[in-house]
Write a protein that holds these residues in place. Structure first.
Motif, PDB file in Angstrom:
ATOM      1  N   LEU A  54       0.842  -1.258  -0.017  1.00  0.00           N
ATOM      2  CA  LEU A  54      -0.245   0.018  -0.070  1.00  0.00           C
ATOM      3  C   LEU A  54       0.787   1.233   0.143  1.00  0.00           C
ATOM      4  O   LEU A  54       0.648   2.286  -0.519  1.00  0.00           O
ATOM      5  CB  LEU A  54      -0.751  -0.112   1.267  1.00  0.00           C
ATOM      6  N   SER A  55       2.018   1.106   0.540  1.00  0.00           N
ATOM      7  CA  SER A  55       2.829   2.465   0.651  1.00  0.00           C
ATOM      8  C   SER A  55       3.400   2.800  -0.580  1.00  0.00           C
ATOM      9  O   SER A  55       3.800   3.924  -0.855  1.00  0.00           O
ATOM     10  CB  SER A  55       4.054   2.059   1.743  1.00  0.00           C
ATOM     11  N   SER A  56       3.579   1.690  -1.636  1.00  0.00           N
ATOM     12  CA  SER A  56       3.925   1.986  -2.737  1.00  0.00           C
ATOM     13  C   SER A  56       3.016   2.220  -3.951  1.00  0.00           C
ATOM     14  O   SER A  56       3.313   2.123  -5.305  1.00  0.00           O
ATOM     15  CB  SER A  56       5.004   1.114  -3.187  1.00  0.00           C
ATOM     16  N   TRP A  57       1.813   2.361  -3.393  1.00  0.00           N
ATOM     17  CA  TRP A  57       0.646   2.172  -4.427  1.00  0.00           C
ATOM     18  C   TRP A  57       0.629   3.460  -5.305  1.00  0.00           C
ATOM     19  O   TRP A  57       0.203   3.244  -6.648  1.00  0.00           O
ATOM     20  CB  TRP A  57      -0.593   2.501  -3.364  1.00  0.00           C
ATOM     21  N   GLN A  58       1.045   4.667  -5.008  1.00  0.00           N
ATOM     22  CA  GLN A  58       1.113   5.740  -5.967  1.00  0.00           C
ATOM     23  C   GLN A  58       2.704   6.111  -6.398  1.00  0.00           C
ATOM     24  O   GLN A  58       2.692   6.963  -7.263  1.00  0.00           O
ATOM     25  CB  GLN A  58       0.396   7.031  -5.234  1.00  0.00           C
ATOM     26  N   SER A  59       3.695   5.681  -5.539  1.00  0.00           N
ATOM     27  CA  SER A  59       4.980   5.881  -5.931  1.00  0.00           C
ATOM     28  C   SER A  59       5.562   4.949  -7.127  1.00  0.00           C
ATOM     29  O   SER A  59       6.609   5.609  -7.455  1.00  0.00           O
ATOM     30  CB  SER A  59       5.713   5.961  -4.672  1.00  0.00           C
ATOM     31  N   VAL A  60       5.138   3.995  -7.149  1.00  0.00           N
ATOM     32  CA  VAL A  60       5.815   3.034  -8.308  1.00  0.00           C
ATOM     33  C   VAL A  60       4.633   3.021  -9.329  1.00  0.00           C
ATOM     34  O   VAL A  60       3.737   2.624  -9.297  1.00  0.00           O
ATOM     35  CB  VAL A  60       5.511   1.497  -7.641  1.00  0.00           C
ATOM     36  N   HIS A  61       5.448   3.431 -10.519  1.00  0.00           N
ATOM     37  CA  HIS A  61       4.453   3.703 -11.806  1.00  0.00           C
ATOM     38  C   HIS A  61       5.087   2.800 -12.734  1.00  0.00           C
ATOM     39  O   HIS A  61       4.350   2.694 -13.950  1.00  0.00           O
ATOM     40  CB  HIS A  61       4.658   5.198 -12.244  1.00  0.00           C
ATOM     41  N   LYS A  62       6.348   2.341 -12.681  1.00  0.00           N
ATOM     42  CA  LYS A  62       6.711   1.463 -13.701  1.00  0.00           C
ATOM     43  C   LYS A  62       6.665  -0.001 -13.299  1.00  0.00           C
ATOM     44  O   LYS A  62       7.025  -0.469 -12.554  1.00  0.00           O
ATOM     45  CB  LYS A  62       8.437   1.803 -13.775  1.00  0.00           C
ATOM     46  N   ASN A  63       5.814  -0.555 -14.196  1.00  0.00           N
ATOM     47  CA  ASN A  63       5.886  -2.068 -14.267  1.00  0.00           C
ATOM     48  C   ASN A  63       5.479  -2.464 -12.593  1.00  0.00           C
ATOM     49  O   ASN A  63       6.246  -3.291 -12.053  1.00  0.00           O
ATOM     50  CB  ASN A  63       6.954  -2.889 -14.546  1.00  0.00           C
ATOM     51  N   PHE A  64       4.240  -2.131 -12.287  1.00  0.00           N
ATOM     52  CA  PHE A  64       3.856  -2.697 -10.935  1.00  0.00           C
ATOM     53  C   PHE A  64       3.634  -3.969 -10.809  1.00  0.00           C
ATOM     54  O   PHE A  64       3.621  -4.706  -9.730  1.00  0.00           O
ATOM     55  CB  PHE A  64       2.465  -2.103 -10.499  1.00  0.00           C
ATOM     56  N   LYS A  65       3.293  -4.819 -11.778  1.00  0.00           N
ATOM     57  CA  LYS A  65       3.239  -6.231 -11.925  1.00  0.00           C
ATOM     58  C   LYS A  65       4.575  -6.963 -11.650  1.00  0.00           C
ATOM     59  O   LYS A  65       4.597  -7.734 -10.513  1.00  0.00           O
ATOM     60  CB  LYS A  65       2.891  -6.768 -13.496  1.00  0.00           C
ATOM     61  N   LEU A  66       5.685  -6.441 -12.063  1.00  0.00           N
ATOM     62  CA  LEU A  66       6.803  -7.055 -11.888  1.00  0.00           C
ATOM     63  C   LEU A  66       7.240  -6.817 -10.361  1.00  0.00           C
ATOM     64  O   LEU A  66       7.837  -7.471  -9.474  1.00  0.00           O
ATOM     65  CB  LEU A  66       8.018  -6.908 -12.782  1.00  0.00           C
ATOM     66  N   PHE A  67       6.830  -5.601  -9.764  1.00  0.00           N
ATOM     67  CA  PHE A  67       7.098  -4.949  -8.529  1.00  0.00           C
ATOM     68  C   PHE A  67       6.543  -6.038  -7.478  1.00  0.00           C
ATOM     69  O   PHE A  67       6.901  -6.303  -6.632  1.00  0.00           O
ATOM     70  CB  PHE A  67       6.749  -3.651  -8.322  1.00  0.00           C
ATOM     71  N   SER A  68       5.315  -6.365  -7.750  1.00  0.00           N
ATOM     72  CA  SER A  68       4.299  -6.801  -6.878  1.00  0.00           C
ATOM     73  C   SER A  68       4.715  -8.332  -6.573  1.00  0.00           C
ATOM     74  O   SER A  68       4.972  -9.162  -5.731  1.00  0.00           O
ATOM     75  CB  SER A  68       2.980  -7.010  -7.106  1.00  0.00           C
ATOM     76  N   PHE A  69       5.348  -8.862  -7.726  1.00  0.00           N
ATOM     77  CA  PHE A  69       5.834 -10.252  -8.145  1.00  0.00           C
ATOM     78  C   PHE A  69       7.010 -10.285  -7.390  1.00  0.00           C
ATOM     79  O   PHE A  69       7.248 -11.314  -6.280  1.00  0.00           O
ATOM     80  CB  PHE A  69       6.084 -10.616  -9.444  1.00  0.00           C
ATOM     81  N   PHE A  70       8.034  -9.460  -7.357  1.00  0.00           N
ATOM     82  CA  PHE A  70       9.112  -9.568  -6.464  1.00  0.00           C
ATOM     83  C   PHE A  70       8.893  -9.475  -4.998  1.00  0.00           C
ATOM     84  O   PHE A  70       9.781 -10.132  -4.085  1.00  0.00           O
ATOM     85  CB  PHE A  70      10.233  -8.454  -6.975  1.00  0.00           C
ATOM     86  N   LEU A  71       7.923  -8.444  -4.735  1.00  0.00           N
ATOM     87  CA  LEU A  71       7.783  -8.072  -3.119  1.00  0.00           C
ATOM     88  C   LEU A  71       7.079  -9.498  -2.647  1.00  0.00           C
ATOM     89  O   LEU A  71       7.472  -9.953  -1.466  1.00  0.00           O
ATOM     90  CB  LEU A  71       6.694  -7.073  -3.032  1.00  0.00           C
ATOM     91  N   LEU A  72       6.239 -10.114  -3.379  1.00  0.00           N
ATOM     92  CA  LEU A  72       5.530 -11.332  -2.812  1.00  0.00           C
ATOM     93  C   LEU A  72       6.377 -12.550  -2.547  1.00  0.00           C
ATOM     94  O   LEU A  72       6.379 -13.581  -1.885  1.00  0.00           O
ATOM     95  CB  LEU A  72       4.254 -11.628  -3.495  1.00  0.00           C
ATOM     96  N   ALA A  73       7.250 -12.593  -3.762  1.00  0.00           N
ATOM     97  CA  ALA A  73       8.363 -13.715  -3.738  1.00  0.00           C
ATOM     98  C   ALA A  73       9.346 -13.479  -2.560  1.00  0.00           C
ATOM     99  O   ALA A  73       9.747 -14.264  -1.860  1.00  0.00           O
ATOM    100  CB  ALA A  73       9.226 -13.642  -5.124  1.00  0.00           C
ATOM    101  N   LEU A  74       9.594 -12.227  -2.358  1.00  0.00           N
ATOM    102  CA  LEU A  74      10.437 -11.986  -1.091  1.00  0.00           C
ATOM    103  C   LEU A  74       9.897 -12.222   0.297  1.00  0.00           C
ATOM    104  O   LEU A  74      10.492 -12.845   0.899  1.00  0.00           O
ATOM    105  CB  LEU A  74      10.905 -10.301  -1.241  1.00  0.00           C
ATOM    106  N   GLU A  75       8.508 -12.181   0.297  1.00  0.00           N
ATOM    107  CA  GLU A  75       7.714 -12.468   1.582  1.00  0.00           C
ATOM    108  C   GLU A  75       7.792 -14.118   1.769  1.00  0.00           C
ATOM    109  O   GLU A  75       8.189 -14.426   2.927  1.00  0.00           O
ATOM    110  CB  GLU A  75       6.241 -12.189   1.498  1.00  0.00           C
ATOM    111  N   THR A  76       7.854 -14.815   0.729  1.00  0.00           N
ATOM    112  CA  THR A  76       8.100 -16.447   0.864  1.00  0.00           C
ATOM    113  C   THR A  76       9.280 -16.604   1.415  1.00  0.00           C
ATOM    114  O   THR A  76       9.309 -17.558   2.094  1.00  0.00           O
ATOM    115  CB  THR A  76       7.411 -16.961  -0.591  1.00  0.00           C
ATOM    116  N   ALA A  77      10.217 -16.076   0.880  1.00  0.00           N
ATOM    117  CA  ALA A  77      11.584 -16.201   1.104  1.00  0.00           C
ATOM    118  C   ALA A  77      12.004 -16.060   2.813  1.00  0.00           C
ATOM    119  O   ALA A  77      12.676 -16.704   3.467  1.00  0.00           O
ATOM    120  CB  ALA A  77      12.727 -15.330   0.267  1.00  0.00           C
TER     121      ALA A  77
END
Length: 552
Positions: free
Chosen positions: A102-125
């Motif tokens: 949520l904190s990056s909802w408006q600050s990340v404008h470039k390829n949010f799909k890939l951003f969310s993928f990496f963030l959720l994969a990081l959570e699993t790790a």
């Protein structure tokens, strides 16, 4: 299967978000990806709360055990389990990930799909690190988390993001290689003792190595964890990583990743090598106290809000290491509690800095001033999170720092006295920063029309402030489930479990004088006395030892 679901649910959501149709820069697909990522992170958080609900707080044993052979020829298994220590770190991970999104909802404008993928994969790790009971599996998750964090900093960071990302991964990899050598050495030692290699943590707890093998393995593990903490003087990667990372990266880095170092000390370094832990505890405590004071002094002169909060982490994590080195119930329980406190408070500070940065596109303290007249609600949230960070009584930070200082005083009063100066210095640099940003004359016209908290930002601040207050006024909710596990971990360190395998013989080497090292016998008897006579803290919620093992 409960732990497997908790660990891999974010990764499943990450893959689903990645496959959510079209290219990652398609604006029409962006709301769908955001919804998938946020719902997945909320489901993962709900799953961690389910673990907490099902957890038996009276038991010191690992629960939700899952054990399946993975590579039997080498003694490697898929072995998961949690106790009262790892439980709340898993809950903290689940709590912070949706806030980071949520904190990056408006600050990340470039390829949010890939951003969310990496963030959720990081959570699993991260969840895998806290749940692993097999050293090989732990190392897989430990190294796996480097990849998504590298890309989060390197793609969505600020101007010097490539430098910061490379520095972060090189520092961590250097320590990881040392730890890998020690892990392989432990498996070899188990094979030499029993005829079969094993990477199972519970098997290795019963293995007792002799000097100097235990010393080298202890140092290999401890250096890897000290870099991750980061403990002075291994801290230089942290300010760069924080300053250049996006807001979500800073929240996760400060809130969860740094705790892996202190968790590793308590879970692996100290109980696997108790003799070396006793010998090196004073040296680690010295580095911790230096880090407490150094981090506070450097934070005091920082012109950048993010760098100030980054150096405050060096200081606050020094308290955690000091509590662990005390090797008593007060200190270790306070250290675990402070890990949670730091994740909430510093994560909240980075979210607030991100809000200001989104509005003004700068983090320089000199660019602000007089914000109270323009954004009173944001300033009120800022004040509460700041007070929790400086350990105001009634908020979360006070309980952890009090227990740490109490445990350190019972172990070595001089360490506690020097560390207490860090509490004063933290109030100085945090309150001075808060005053310069939010009070005084508004000298910059760009601040005159800044918007106050939006509904999305309310959704970030309300749970953060609520949990900080809850942990301050009702610490027993969190202390009670972790105490049996803390006591059992200390029992492993102070007396060791009855060994089921013979010790590995190494050539005799002169040991330090007995006055430097706590003898296992005296430590065990003292800890037994301490465990037999405890009183409660916070309305009977957590028992604290009255007597602890002292150095001869």
């Amino acid at each position: 299967m409960a732990l497997t679901i908790v660990v891999f649910l974010p990764l499943a959501g990450a893959v689903l978000a990645l496959l959510a149709g079209g290219r990652g820069d398609r604006p029409d697909r962006d709301p769908l990806v955001r919804a998938i990522a946020l719902v997945t992170s909320l489901l993962a958080f709900a799953a961690t709360l389910y673990l907490w609900w099902r957890f038996d707080p009276a038991s010191a044993d690992f629960q939700f055990i899952e054990h399946r052979p993975w590579i039997p020829a080498f003694g490697i298994a898929y072995h998961l389990g949690i106790d009262g220590i790892s439980l709340f770190l898993i809950v903290l991970t689940g709590f912070l990930t949706p806030l980071a999104l949520l904190s990056s909802w408006q600050s990340v404008h470039k390829n949010f799909k890939l951003f969310s993928f990496f963030l959720l994969a990081l959570e699993t790790a991260m969840l895998g690190v806290f749940a692993s009971l097999d050293l090989f599996l732990f190392y897989v998750f430990w190294d796996a988390m480097l990849i998504p964090m590298y890309f989060l900093i390197g793609i969505w960071g600020y101007e010097r993001r490539i430098y910061a990302a490379v520095k972060f991964i090189l520092y961590t990899m250097a320590g990881s290689v040392l730890m890998l050598v020690a892990i392989i050495g432990l498996a070899w030692a188990h094979a030499a003792a029993t005829g079969a290699p094993s990477f199972d943590l519970l098997d290795l707890y019963g293995l007792r190595l002799q000097h100097p093998l235990d010393t080298w393995f202890f140092l290999a593990f401890t250096v890897a964890f000290a870099i991750k903490v980061p403990l002075f003087p291994f801290h230089t990667w942290l300010p760069d990583a924080h300053v250049e990372a996006p807001t979500a990266g800073s929240v996760i880095l400060a809130g969860v990743l740094l705790k892996m170092g202190t968790y590793g000390l308590l879970r692996f370094s100290f109980p696997l090598f108790p003799d070396a832990a006793h010998y090196f505890a004073p040296a680690l405590a010295v580095l911790a106290v230096v880090g407490i004071i150094y981090g506070a002094l450097v934070a005091m002169v920082q012109p950048d809000l993010k760098k100030l909060v980054a150096y405050s982490s060096v200081s606050h994590l020094g308290f955690v290491v000091l509590g662990l080195c005390a090797l008593n119930v007060n200190g270790v329980q306070g250290a675990v509690y402070q890990m949670l406190n730091h994740g909430v408070s510093t994560g909240g500070l980075f979210m607030l800095v991100g809000m200001l940065s989104d509005r003004r596109h700068t983090r320089l303290i000199s660019e602000f001033g007089g914000l109270k007249a323009v954004m009173p609600r944001l300033v009120a949230a800022f004040l509460l999170v700041t007070l929790s960070s400086i350990a105001l009584p009634g908020l979360n930070g006070f309980v952890g720092e009090f227990l740490i200082l109490l445990g350190a005083f019972r172990w070595h009063p001089k360490f506690a006295a020097f560390a207490a100066t860090g509490v004063i210095l933290s109030a100085v640099y945090m309150l001075w920063m808060f005053q310069r940003v939010n009070y005084g004359e508004m000298t910059n016209e760009k601040n005159a029309r800044l918007p106050d908290l939006s509904p999305r930002e309310w959704a970030l601040m309300i749970p953060t402030v609520a949990i900080a207050v809850l942990m301050g006024v009702a610490p027993g909710i969190f202390l009670r489930p972790m105490e049996p596990s803390v006591a059992k971990s200390l029992d492993r360190i102070m007396s060791g479990q009855p060994t089921s395998v013979r010790a590995i013989e190494t050539p005799p080497v002169s040991r330090p004088p007995s006055s430097v090292i706590v003898s296992r016998r005296s430590a065990a008897s003292a800890f037994a006395e301490a465990s037999a006579d405890r009183r409660s803290l916070g309305g009977g919620s957590s028992r604290l030892a009255r007597a602890q093992a002292r150095h001869d």
